[in-house]
Design an enzyme around this catalytic site. Structure first.
Site, PDB file in Angstrom:
ATOM      1  N   TYR A 137      19.473   8.830 -15.279  1.00 13.08           N
ATOM      2  CA  TYR A 137      20.417   8.938 -14.252  1.00 13.08           C
ATOM      3  C   TYR A 137      20.039   9.808 -13.418  1.00 13.08           C
ATOM      4  CZ  TYR A 137      25.140   9.512 -12.127  1.00 13.08           C
ATOM      5  OH  TYR A 137      26.058   9.779 -11.304  1.00 13.08           O
ATOM      6  N   LYS A 166      19.669   4.681 -13.702  1.00  9.57           N
ATOM      7  CA  LYS A 166      20.849   4.457 -12.802  1.00  9.57           C
ATOM      8  C   LYS A 166      20.495   5.496 -11.447  1.00  9.57           C
ATOM      9  CE  LYS A 166      25.333   5.739 -11.383  1.00  9.57           C
ATOM     10  NZ  LYS A 166      26.618   6.494 -11.806  1.00  9.57           N
ATOM     11  N   VAL A 208      26.111   0.433 -10.636  1.00 12.62           N
ATOM     12  CA  VAL A 208      26.945   1.297 -11.396  1.00 12.62           C
ATOM     13  C   VAL A 208      27.976   1.741 -10.598  1.00 12.62           C
ATOM     14  CG1 VAL A 208      27.439   3.428 -12.979  1.00 12.62           C
ATOM     15  CG2 VAL A 208      25.047   1.921 -13.219  1.00 12.62           C
TER      16      VAL A 208
END
Length: 297
Positions: A137, A166, A208
Site C-alpha cells: 500500500y 494499492k 480502493v
C-alpha cells in the site's frame, strides 16, 4: 490466491462518543455496503483511522467485519502500523480470523530507505502462509515513504504471496510501471477515487475507494458499465463519482464521511480524538453540496 478487484471499499471506522469502536454500527455498515453491491471490503486503512487505534481495537473491528461479511464478499484487512511488530501481529490475526488477505502500508513518518522498506515487507509477508495474499500500500503523501517500482518488484520476487499494490497517488506513469511488475501479472488497485474509470482502462483491477463507503452506488455503476463494455456510460458515471469526491472533501477528513452516513440513515459514529466531529455550519454546507448532485446512477 484471491485478489482485490472492482469496487473495493475502504471502510470508515465508526466510534462511540467515548472513542471505542461501535461494533453494532460496523455490522450495519458492512451489511449496507454488501447490499449495495461493492466487490470487496478493506477496513482499517487510512479511511479507517488505523493509526489512531490500539492493536486490540483494530482486531475487534477486523473480526467484526469478517464475521458480518460471512463470505458474502472478499475482505482484506489493512494491517500496516507504526511498529513492525504490530503489523506482524495484525497480519497473523487477519489470517486466523479468516480474512481473505491483507494490505500493508509502507513505514510511516520516519524516513525509510529502499532496503528498509523492502525488508519490512518481506518480514510482514513472511509472517503469514505463502499462499495468503498480501497487497503493498503506497500512499507517499501521508506515509512519507514512497515504494519505488524496483522495490515492489524485489518484494514480489522474494514473497510469492505479495500479489499486488494499492496506489493512492495520482501518477499515471508510476501506475503503468506497477502494472508491468511480474511481466504484467501484478494486481494494481488505484486508491484515487477520481481515477477509477481511467485506471480500469489502463489495466488496473479496480479502486480502493473511501468515497464508495458512503456512496457506493455510482462506483458500482461505473464498474458494471465498464464490465459491460459501455465505456461512454462508465465515463459519464465517473463524473458523478467525482462530484461526490468533491462534496466529501476527497477523503481528507473522515468527519464528512460520518456525517454523510448519518444523512443516509446509518449510524455515523464519531471521530477519534484529536479529530473532531463537524460543526453545525460544516454540516449544513455538506448537506448543500450533496443535495446539488443529481442522482444519475
Amino acid at each position: 490466491m484471491k485478489k482485490l478487484f472492482g469496487v473495493t471499499t475502504a471502510m470508515t471506522t465508526l466510534f462511540t462518543a467515548d472513542g471505542a469502536p461501535d461494533v453494532q454500527a460496523m455490522r450495519e455498515l458492512t451489511d449496507f455496503l454488501i447490499e449495495k453491491g461493492v466487490n470487496c471490503l478493506y477496513p482499517l486503512g487510512t479511511t479507517g483511522e488505523m493509526l489512531r487505534m490500539t492493536v486490540e481495537e483494530r482486531k475487534l473491528v477486523a473480526k467484526t467485519v469478517v464475521e458480518q461479511a460471512a463470505g458474502r464478499c472478499t475482505v482484506f484487512i489493512h494491517v500496516g502500523a507504526m511498529r513492525q511488530e504490530d503489523a506482524i501481529e495484525l497480519a497473523k490475526h487477519a489470517y486466523e480470523i479468516g480474512a481473505d488477505g491483507i494490505g500493508v502500508v509502507s513505514p510511516q513518518f520516519f524516513g525509510a530507505n529502499d532496503r528498509e522498506i523492502e525488508e519490512f515487507y518481506v518480514a510482514v509477508a513472511g509472517s503469514v502462509p505463502q499462499d495468503y495474499p498480501v497487497y503493498l500500500y503506497n500512499i507517499p503523501q501521508c506515509a512519507a515513504n514512497d515504494i519505488k517500482t524496483c522495490v515492489a518488484q524485489n518484494v514480489a520476487n522474494r514473497c510469492k504471496n505479495v500479489i499486488g499494490i494499492k496506489y493512492s497517488y495520482p501518477d499515471f506513469i508510476r501506475t503503468y510501471e506497477y502494472l508491468e511488475i511480474n511481466g504484467g501479472g501484478f494486481s494494481v488497485m488505484q486508491g484515487q477515487d477520481k481515477m477509477f474509470f481511467p485506471a480500469l482502462m489502463m489495466g488496473c483491477d479496480g479502486t480502493v475507494s473511501g468515497i464508495s463507503g458512503v456512496y457506493p452506488e455510482p462506483f458500482v455503476a461505473v464498474y458494471k458499465a465498464y464490465c459491460d463494455g459501455d465505456y461512454k456510460r462508465a465515463n459519464e458515471l465517473q463524473h458523478v463519482c467525482i462530484k461526490y469526491c468533491s462534496a466529501l472533501r476527497g477523503g481528507s477528513n473522515m468527519a464528512y464521511f460520518k456525517e454523510a452516513l448519518k444523512m443516509r440513515g446509518l449510524k455515523s459514529g464519531h471521530m477519534k480524538a484529536p479529530q473532531l466531529d463537524l460543526t453545525p455550519a460544516e454540516i449544513e454546507e455538506l448537506k448543500h453540496d450533496l443535495d446539488a448532485i443529481p442522482e444519475k446512477y
